[in-house]
Design a protein around this motif. Structure first.
Motif, PDB file in Angstrom:
ATOM      1  N   UNK A 129       0.831  -1.211   0.000  1.00 44.15           N
ATOM      2  CA  UNK A 129       0.000   0.000   0.000  1.00 44.15           C
ATOM      3  C   UNK A 129       0.863   1.258   0.000  1.00 44.15           C
ATOM      4  N   UNK A 130       1.970   1.230   0.722  1.00 42.54           N
ATOM      5  CA  UNK A 130       2.773   2.440   0.864  1.00 42.54           C
ATOM      6  C   UNK A 130       3.736   2.653  -0.310  1.00 42.54           C
ATOM      7  N   UNK A 131       4.286   1.559  -0.855  1.00 43.91           N
ATOM      8  CA  UNK A 131       5.418   1.730  -1.763  1.00 43.91           C
ATOM      9  C   UNK A 131       5.244   1.119  -3.151  1.00 43.91           C
ATOM     10  N   UNK A 132       4.381   0.099  -3.295  1.00 46.89           N
ATOM     11  CA  UNK A 132       4.436  -0.699  -4.521  1.00 46.89           C
ATOM     12  C   UNK A 132       3.738  -0.047  -5.699  1.00 46.89           C
ATOM     13  N   UNK A 133       2.684   0.757  -5.446  1.00 50.76           N
ATOM     14  CA  UNK A 133       1.881   1.322  -6.546  1.00 50.76           C
ATOM     15  C   UNK A 133       1.347   0.189  -7.437  1.00 50.76           C
ATOM     16  N   UNK A 134       0.806  -0.865  -6.774  1.00 46.03           N
ATOM     17  CA  UNK A 134       0.332  -2.053  -7.480  1.00 46.03           C
ATOM     18  C   UNK A 134      -1.168  -1.955  -7.717  1.00 46.03           C
ATOM     19  N   UNK A 135      -1.635  -2.777  -8.671  1.00 44.47           N
ATOM     20  CA  UNK A 135      -3.077  -2.857  -8.946  1.00 44.47           C
ATOM     21  C   UNK A 135      -3.637  -4.238  -8.636  1.00 44.47           C
ATOM     22  N   UNK A 136      -2.761  -5.193  -8.385  1.00 45.91           N
ATOM     23  CA  UNK A 136      -3.221  -6.547  -8.124  1.00 45.91           C
ATOM     24  C   UNK A 136      -2.261  -7.236  -7.162  1.00 45.91           C
TER      25      UNK A 136
END
Length: 467
Positions: free
Chosen positions: A372-379
């Motif tokens: 949530x803080x660092x990855x900038x992921x969508x899945x």
């Protein structure tokens, strides 16, 4: 007794026992070797002396044979000449020839003429050996040796150990022979024993010194290692305490921030709505909207409190197990962040202890926080599965990743970068259960794998089944 002292005793005691065993075995072997050496030396010297005696008697026989076999001389003339020849034959300091009749009468004994003409057939030495009878019997048997004690001329008549050899002159019924004193052999053997004993003592002392030096070296090495380990343990304990304090502070800050930014503001809004409703009620105005607004805010407060409580310690983990707790964790995370979360759940029936379940849940929770803080992921995908000998929890995202390793030009290799407290906490949780944590990160995403050996599970892994 602490563990370090026990380890030192376990190390030193066997060494001391081995040293004592080596000393005992060495003493026994040296003693056996000493006895064998002395025996071989005595046997060799005695064999040499016996050969000398036999040769001396053979010389005497050769020197008198022409007289003994001369038919032109009477027996009395020949016997007189033989006595003269034998009395003049001397060797060494105490070497002489003697002659006796078969009845034991002394015929020739140089230096002890007072014995001549007397019968000594029953003469015994101090050990009870009838020496004249024995010499005569050996002579009649073709020649032989006899050990006895007799007067030694060079020592003023003192007795000494002697070995004699005798042969017969059959025609005259004589026994002639000679002997050598063997006290010098005993003296040489005593010197040899003393030399061997000194060598044994010196060897034992050297072995003991080497063993003591080894024991002392091991003791002080153990003390040094013990001191170093204690110093290292104290340093690690301080670092662990600092990390615990940092974790506690971060958790307190997070809870404080959520209470201040969320619940506190919601409570303030609910209070304002209730005050507005109270004023409208006092003015007989319609306050239903404010009351509904207040109820909504109160419901939100309750939800936030439940969420915080769940984050601190999810009751679902104990009630329904790790699989259900991971599903709820993923669902809450997805609702909060709008990141798609897929959970591949494994139903574990009475396999995991509460501590293991909590450790794996916290690792998943920490991983999602990092995403949530660092990855900038969508899945994100979360899977809990059993592989041979391992229980594996995997968290995979499709985010931007991070540089888990960096290139060190000075060493021409890749080295791990400084790890944050989150990764350290994950590793320390797993190390307690003999597990390990692996992180693979690249531009297309990050994969976190937490493994715990099946030997750390409560029951056999065959009780597990997939939903």
């Amino acid at each position: 007794m602490n563990i370090n002292l026990k380890l030192q005793l376990v190390t030193i005691v066997p060494l001391v026992l081995a040293l004592v065993a080596v000393l005992i075995v060495t003493q026994v072997q040296y003693q056996s070797l000493s006895e064998q050496t002395v025996y071989e030396y005595r046997h060799s010297v005695m064999s040499h002396r016996k050969d000398e005696l036999r040769n001396y008697v053979a010389l005497a026989e050769g020197a008198t044979e022409h007289i003994y076999k001369n038919k032109n001389l009477s027996n009395e003339q020949a016997q007189t000449l033989v006595k003269q020849v034998l009395s003049n034959m001397r060797f060494g300091k105490d070497g002489y020839f003697f002659a006796y009749n078969f009845d034991g009468t002394a015929l020739l004994i140089p230096g002890q003429e007072w014995r001549i003409g007397k019968n000594w057939l029953d003469l015994e030495d101090r050990n009870g050996v009838k020496l004249i009878r024995g010499l005569i019997e050996n002579a009649k048997g073709g020649g032989g040796y006899l050990n006895y004690v007799f007067n030694q001329p060079s020592k003023g008549g003192e007795v000494g150990k002697k070995i004699g050899y005798s042969r017969e002159l059959e025609d005259w019924q004589w026994m002639i022979g000679t002997g050598v004193y063997i006290d010098d052999i005993d003296q040489e053997i005593a010197v040899l024993n003393a030399s061997i004993g000194k060598h044994i003592r010196n060897t034992s002392v050297m072995t003991l010194i080497i063993g003591l030096v080894a024991v002392i070296a091991i003791f002080f090495t153990g003390q040094f290692i013990r001191f170093s380990e204690r110093k290292l343990a104290n340093r690690k304990l301080r670092e662990l305490n600092e990390r615990i304090f940092q974790t506690q502070e971060e958790e307190c800050k997070r809870v404080s921030r959520e209470l201040h930014d969320g619940i506190s503001q919601t409570i303030a809004a609910a209070r304002f709505s209730l005050e507005t409703a109270q004023l409208k009620h006092q003015n007989n105005d319609d306050a239903s909207n404010e009351m509904e607004r207040s109820m909504e805010l109160i419901c939100k407060i309750m939800g936030d409190i439940r969420a915080i409580s769940h984050q601190l310690h999810p009751g679902l983990l104990e009630d329904y197990g790790l699989g259900a707790a991971l599903e709820e964790l993923g669902r809450d995370f997805s609702q909060r962040t709008e990141i798609q979360v897929d959970v591949e759940r494994l139903s574990l029936r009475n396999i995991l202890s509460t501590e293991v379940k909590t450790a794996l849940y916290r690792i998943a929770q920490e991983s999602l926080t990092n995403i949530e803080r660092h990855a900038n992921a969508s899945k994100v995908s979360i899977s809990l599965k059993l592989v041979p000998n391992w229980l594996v929890l995997e968290i995979i995202d499709n985010g931007q990743g991070f540089d888990y390793q960096r290139y060190d030009k000075s060493r021409d290799k890749k080295t791990k970068v400084h790890q944050g407290i989150g990764l350290r906490n994950m590793k320390e949780r797993l190390s307690f259960y003999q597990g390990d944590l692996t992180v693979k990160s690249e531009h297309g995403g990050t994969k976190v794998s937490a493994r715990i050996p099946q030997s750390q599970l409560r029951f056999n892994a065959s009780n597990a089944s997939e939903n």
